[in-house]
Design a protein around this motif. Structure first.
Motif, PDB file in Angstrom:
ATOM      1  N   GLU A 137      44.609  37.751  44.914  1.00  0.00           N
ATOM      2  CA  GLU A 137      44.089  39.031  44.424  1.00  0.00           C
ATOM      3  C   GLU A 137      43.433  38.798  43.070  1.00  0.00           C
ATOM      4  O   GLU A 137      43.990  38.117  42.200  1.00  0.00           O
ATOM      5  CB  GLU A 137      45.214  40.058  44.301  1.00  0.00           C
ATOM      6  CG  GLU A 137      44.752  41.391  43.728  1.00  0.00           C
ATOM      7  CD  GLU A 137      45.808  42.487  43.787  1.00  0.00           C
ATOM      8  OE1 GLU A 137      45.615  43.531  43.123  1.00  0.00           O
ATOM      9  OE2 GLU A 137      46.821  42.310  44.495  1.00  0.00           O
ATOM     10  N   PHE A 138      42.251  39.385  42.900  1.00  0.00           N
ATOM     11  CA  PHE A 138      41.535  39.277  41.628  1.00  0.00           C
ATOM     12  C   PHE A 138      41.470  40.652  40.975  1.00  0.00           C
ATOM     13  O   PHE A 138      41.067  41.631  41.605  1.00  0.00           O
ATOM     14  CB  PHE A 138      40.121  38.742  41.823  1.00  0.00           C
ATOM     15  CG  PHE A 138      39.391  38.523  40.523  1.00  0.00           C
ATOM     16  CD1 PHE A 138      39.499  37.318  39.843  1.00  0.00           C
ATOM     17  CD2 PHE A 138      38.601  39.524  39.963  1.00  0.00           C
ATOM     18  CE1 PHE A 138      38.855  37.121  38.617  1.00  0.00           C
ATOM     19  CE2 PHE A 138      37.948  39.337  38.749  1.00  0.00           C
ATOM     20  CZ  PHE A 138      38.079  38.135  38.076  1.00  0.00           C
ATOM     21  N   TYR A 139      41.883  40.728  39.693  1.00  0.00           N
ATOM     22  CA  TYR A 139      41.785  42.008  38.987  1.00  0.00           C
ATOM     23  C   TYR A 139      40.598  41.995  38.031  1.00  0.00           C
ATOM     24  O   TYR A 139      40.391  41.059  37.271  1.00  0.00           O
ATOM     25  CB  TYR A 139      43.080  42.335  38.239  1.00  0.00           C
ATOM     26  CG  TYR A 139      43.494  41.381  37.148  1.00  0.00           C
ATOM     27  CD1 TYR A 139      42.970  41.479  35.852  1.00  0.00           C
ATOM     28  CD2 TYR A 139      44.458  40.398  37.398  1.00  0.00           C
ATOM     29  CE1 TYR A 139      43.378  40.607  34.842  1.00  0.00           C
ATOM     30  CE2 TYR A 139      44.863  39.522  36.384  1.00  0.00           C
ATOM     31  CZ  TYR A 139      44.326  39.638  35.115  1.00  0.00           C
ATOM     32  OH  TYR A 139      44.716  38.776  34.120  1.00  0.00           O
ATOM     33  N   ALA A 163      38.722  35.623  47.466  1.00  0.00           N
ATOM     34  CA  ALA A 163      39.693  36.678  47.152  1.00  0.00           C
ATOM     35  C   ALA A 163      39.932  37.546  48.380  1.00  0.00           C
ATOM     36  O   ALA A 163      38.987  37.986  49.042  1.00  0.00           O
ATOM     37  CB  ALA A 163      39.196  37.527  45.989  1.00  0.00           C
ATOM     38  N   THR A 164      41.200  37.788  48.674  1.00  0.00           N
ATOM     39  CA  THR A 164      41.560  38.633  49.819  1.00  0.00           C
ATOM     40  C   THR A 164      41.780  40.082  49.400  1.00  0.00           C
ATOM     41  O   THR A 164      41.722  40.994  50.223  1.00  0.00           O
ATOM     42  CB  THR A 164      42.836  38.105  50.487  1.00  0.00           C
ATOM     43  OG1 THR A 164      43.842  37.914  49.483  1.00  0.00           O
ATOM     44  CG2 THR A 164      42.576  36.777  51.181  1.00  0.00           C
ATOM     45  N   VAL A 165      42.062  40.278  48.109  1.00  0.00           N
ATOM     46  CA  VAL A 165      42.250  41.616  47.538  1.00  0.00           C
ATOM     47  C   VAL A 165      41.515  41.650  46.205  1.00  0.00           C
ATOM     48  O   VAL A 165      41.564  40.679  45.444  1.00  0.00           O
ATOM     49  CB  VAL A 165      43.749  41.931  47.300  1.00  0.00           C
ATOM     50  CG1 VAL A 165      43.921  43.344  46.748  1.00  0.00           C
ATOM     51  CG2 VAL A 165      44.566  41.744  48.569  1.00  0.00           C
ATOM     52  N   VAL A 166      40.826  42.757  45.939  1.00  0.00           N
ATOM     53  CA  VAL A 166      40.177  42.921  44.636  1.00  0.00           C
ATOM     54  C   VAL A 166      40.675  44.216  44.017  1.00  0.00           C
ATOM     55  O   VAL A 166      40.571  45.292  44.616  1.00  0.00           O
ATOM     56  CB  VAL A 166      38.642  42.931  44.741  1.00  0.00           C
ATOM     57  CG1 VAL A 166      38.038  43.019  43.330  1.00  0.00           C
ATOM     58  CG2 VAL A 166      38.133  41.680  45.440  1.00  0.00           C
ATOM     59  N   ASN A 167      41.218  44.081  42.822  1.00  0.00           N
ATOM     60  CA  ASN A 167      41.836  45.187  42.096  1.00  0.00           C
ATOM     61  C   ASN A 167      40.821  45.773  41.112  1.00  0.00           C
ATOM     62  O   ASN A 167      40.244  45.051  40.307  1.00  0.00           O
ATOM     63  CB  ASN A 167      43.082  44.643  41.385  1.00  0.00           C
ATOM     64  CG  ASN A 167      43.789  45.677  40.541  1.00  0.00           C
ATOM     65  OD1 ASN A 167      43.511  46.859  40.603  1.00  0.00           O
ATOM     66  ND2 ASN A 167      44.723  45.208  39.729  1.00  0.00           N
ATOM     67  N   ILE A 168      40.631  47.099  41.191  1.00  0.00           N
ATOM     68  CA  ILE A 168      39.677  47.808  40.323  1.00  0.00           C
ATOM     69  C   ILE A 168      40.478  48.696  39.376  1.00  0.00           C
ATOM     70  O   ILE A 168      40.623  49.907  39.595  1.00  0.00           O
ATOM     71  CB  ILE A 168      38.697  48.664  41.166  1.00  0.00           C
ATOM     72  CG1 ILE A 168      38.117  47.856  42.319  1.00  0.00           C
ATOM     73  CG2 ILE A 168      37.591  49.228  40.281  1.00  0.00           C
ATOM     74  CD1 ILE A 168      37.280  46.660  41.905  1.00  0.00           C
ATOM     75  N   ILE A 199      40.364  46.565  48.908  1.00  0.00           N
ATOM     76  CA  ILE A 199      40.087  47.069  47.565  1.00  0.00           C
ATOM     77  C   ILE A 199      41.337  47.802  47.085  1.00  0.00           C
ATOM     78  O   ILE A 199      41.851  48.687  47.751  1.00  0.00           O
ATOM     79  CB  ILE A 199      38.864  47.999  47.544  1.00  0.00           C
ATOM     80  CG1 ILE A 199      37.613  47.241  48.017  1.00  0.00           C
ATOM     81  CG2 ILE A 199      38.654  48.565  46.139  1.00  0.00           C
ATOM     82  CD1 ILE A 199      37.244  46.028  47.188  1.00  0.00           C
ATOM     83  N   SER A 200      41.808  47.380  45.906  1.00  0.00           N
ATOM     84  CA  SER A 200      43.044  47.919  45.350  1.00  0.00           C
ATOM     85  C   SER A 200      42.762  48.726  44.087  1.00  0.00           C
ATOM     86  O   SER A 200      41.749  48.524  43.428  1.00  0.00           O
ATOM     87  CB  SER A 200      43.998  46.758  45.022  1.00  0.00           C
ATOM     88  OG  SER A 200      45.225  47.230  44.514  1.00  0.00           O
ATOM     89  N   GLN A 224      44.908  49.777  48.958  1.00  0.00           N
ATOM     90  CA  GLN A 224      46.116  49.319  48.272  1.00  0.00           C
ATOM     91  C   GLN A 224      46.194  50.074  46.958  1.00  0.00           C
ATOM     92  O   GLN A 224      45.195  50.210  46.253  1.00  0.00           O
ATOM     93  CB  GLN A 224      46.089  47.818  48.008  1.00  0.00           C
ATOM     94  CG  GLN A 224      47.318  47.312  47.233  1.00  0.00           C
ATOM     95  CD  GLN A 224      47.288  45.823  46.992  1.00  0.00           C
ATOM     96  OE1 GLN A 224      47.518  45.031  47.907  1.00  0.00           O
ATOM     97  NE2 GLN A 224      47.015  45.421  45.749  1.00  0.00           N
ATOM     98  N   VAL A 225      47.392  50.569  46.630  1.00  0.00           N
ATOM     99  CA  VAL A 225      47.579  51.286  45.378  1.00  0.00           C
ATOM    100  C   VAL A 225      48.722  50.623  44.614  1.00  0.00           C
ATOM    101  O   VAL A 225      49.777  50.334  45.171  1.00  0.00           O
ATOM    102  CB  VAL A 225      47.848  52.793  45.612  1.00  0.00           C
ATOM    103  CG1 VAL A 225      49.069  53.022  46.491  1.00  0.00           C
ATOM    104  CG2 VAL A 225      47.978  53.544  44.294  1.00  0.00           C
TER     105      VAL A 225
END
Length: 385
Positions: A137-139, A163-168, A199-200, A224-225
Motif C-alpha cells: 500500500e502506498f500513501y 502498489a495493490t492499494v493506494v491511500n489518499i 483506493i483507500s 478501503q477506509v
C-alpha cells in the motif's frame, strides 16, 4: 448485491501515537485479537523502524492473529521498508504501507524536494517493498491539499510500480466532504489503472469532518477506509471505526457492507478505552455513555411511545444492553410514571401529579434522580395514603 468496504484499523499504529496511550506488546496483542473478533480486514500493527518495541509488536501480532492482513508502516526509505518486511515474516498475509508527501506544502517544506523526485522515490519504494510482500500500500500523504492532477499522476505511477492499494489521506483534516469526494472521483476518472488497485481513504478529524469525508470517499469509489476505535489518533483523531460502520449499516440503501460484527463495537470500544487509558467522551456517537440515553421530557415521551421516534438504531445492534431514561429536572410525567412502574409503583393521575412536583424539587437539587430517590418518594406517598 452490496459492495464490500474493507475496514483497515490503525488503532495500534496511528491511534497509539496519542500521548499517554502507548501499549506494551502484550497489550497490543490483546487489542489485536479483539479487532480480529470484531471482523476488521486489515490491522496496521505498528511502525517497525521506529523502535525495538514496535518492531517486536508487529512480529508478535503477526504470530497471534491469523485472519486479518497484518500491515506495517514505513516511510519511502530503504531502511524503513527493510524493517517492515523483516517484522512481517511471520504474518500469514502481510502488507507494507509506505509513502511520501504529495502536496506541494509537504514536497517543498518537509522533503525539500520536487514533484519529479517524489514520483521517482515513490516508484522505488513500492518496487523495494514488493521484494518482501506482494501486498503493498502506498500513501500519498497530505493528499487533501495536493494538486489533483499531480496526485492522479502519482497514483498512476505507484500502481504501475506494483502498489495493490493506494491511500489518499486527508492528513490534516482540511477537506470538506464534497471537496474530498470530488478528489477521489477525479482519481478514478483521470488515472488509467485505478481499477487495478484498491483506493483507500484515511481522514483526520481536525475540523470534525473525518467520518463525513470518509463516507464521501466511499460513495465516490474508495473501497478501503482507514479508521481507529473511538476515533483516537494524532491531534483531533482519526475517522471513527464505529461511526463509519454504523452509518453504512443504518443506510443500507447506499449499497455497502463491511465484515464487522457490530454487536462487538461497544465491548471493543471499552477495551481500547481501558487499555489506552483514554476515556470515551459521554456524547461520542455509537459508543459514548449517552449515545442511547434520553433525558429531555419531550424525547422521553416520544421514545416511550415508540423507540424509532428518537433512535435510528437499537443499542443491542452495537453491543449496548439497553437504552436509558435519565431522570432530571427536564424529564416529564411520562418518564417518571414509566420508571415508577418498573420499580413496582402505580399511581393514579392525581397522585402522580403530587409525586411529580416532589420529584422536580429533588431533581433541581441533585441534578439526576436515581431509583433510590424514587423509592423514597413513592414510599412516603404510600404511607401517607
Amino acid at each position: 448485491m452490496s459492495q464490500k468496504v474493507q475496514i483497515f484499523d490503525t488503532t495500534l499504529r496511528d491511534g497509539e501515537q496519542v500521548p499517554g496511550c502507548q501499549l506494551t506488546t502484550d497489550e497490543k496483542i490483546v487489542v489485536a485479537q479483539q479487532l480480529e473478533k470484531l471482523g476488521v480486514d486489515i490491522i496496521e500493527a505498528g511502525f517497525p523502524v521506529s523502535s525495538p518495541g514496535d518492531f517486536r509488536s508487529v512480529v508478535e501480532i503477526s504470530k497471534a492473529v491469523r485472519q486479518p492482513v497484518i500491515c506495517a508502516l514505513s516511510r519511502a526509505v530503504k531502511g524503513d521498508i527493510d524493517a517492515a518486511g523483516e517484522a512481517l515474516k511471520y504474518a500469514q498475509r502481510g502488507r507494507i504501507h509506505t509513502g511520501l508527501g504529495s502536496s506541494d506544502i509537504h514536497i517543498q517544506h518537509k522533503f525539500n524536494s520536487t514533484r519529479e523526485k517524489i514520483v521517482e522515490q515513490a516508484i522505488g519504494a513500492v518496487k523495494h517493498a514488493k521484494s518482501y510482500v506482494e501486498d503493498v500500500e502506498f500513501y500519498c500523504e497530505d493528499a487533501g491539499r495536493a494538486d489533483v492532477a499531480f496526485l492522479a499522476h502519482l497514483v498512476e505511477s505507484v500502481i504501475k510500480a506494483g502498489a495493490t492499494v493506494v491511500n489518499i489521506p486527508d492528513t490534516t483534516g482540511y477537506c470538506l466532504p464534497n471537496e474530498y469526494g470530488d478528489k477521489i472521483k477525479y482519481i478514478f476518472e483521470n488515472t488509467s489503472n485505478a481499477h487495478l488497485a484498491t483506493i483507500s481513504i484515511h481522514c483526520h478529524n481536525d475540523l470534525g469532518l473525518a467520518t463525513a469525508n470518509s463516507l464521501a470517499g466511499i460513495m465516490n469509489g474508495a473501497r478501503q477506509v482507514e479508521v481507529t476505535m473511538n476515533g483516537i489518533g494524532e491531534r483531533a483523531g482519526n475517522t471513527s471505526l464505529e461511526e463509519v460502520v454504523m452509518a453504512l449499516n443504518v443506510h443500507k440503501e447506499l449499497g455497502y457492507e463491511t465484515g464487522i460484527n457490530t454487536q462487538l463495537l461497544f465491548p471493543t470500544s471499552q477495551l481500547v478505552s481501558k487499555m489506552m487509558r483514554m476515556p470515551v467522551q459521554a456524547n461520542k456517537a455509537i459508543v459514548g455513555r449517552n449515545a442511547f440515553a434520553h433525558s429531555s421530557g419531550i424525547h422521553q415521551d416520544g421514545f416511550l411511545k415508540h423507540t424509532l421516534n428518537y433512535e435510528i438504531m437499537s443499542p443491542t445492534d452495537v453491543g449496548v444492553d439497553k437504552s436509558m431514561i435519565v431522570l432530571t429536572a427536564r424529564s416529564g410525567r411520562h418518564a417518571l410514571k414509566h420508571r415508577l412502574e418498573l420499580l413496582g409503583y402505580t399511581f393514579d393521575k392525581a397522585t402522580l401529579d403530587v409525586i411529580y412536583k416532589q420529584f422536580l424539587d429533588v431533581a433541581d437539587i441533585k441534578k439526576e434522580v436515581n431509583d433510590k430517590d424514587l423509592v423514597e418518594l413513592a414510599r412516603e406517598l404510600v404511607v401517607a395514603d
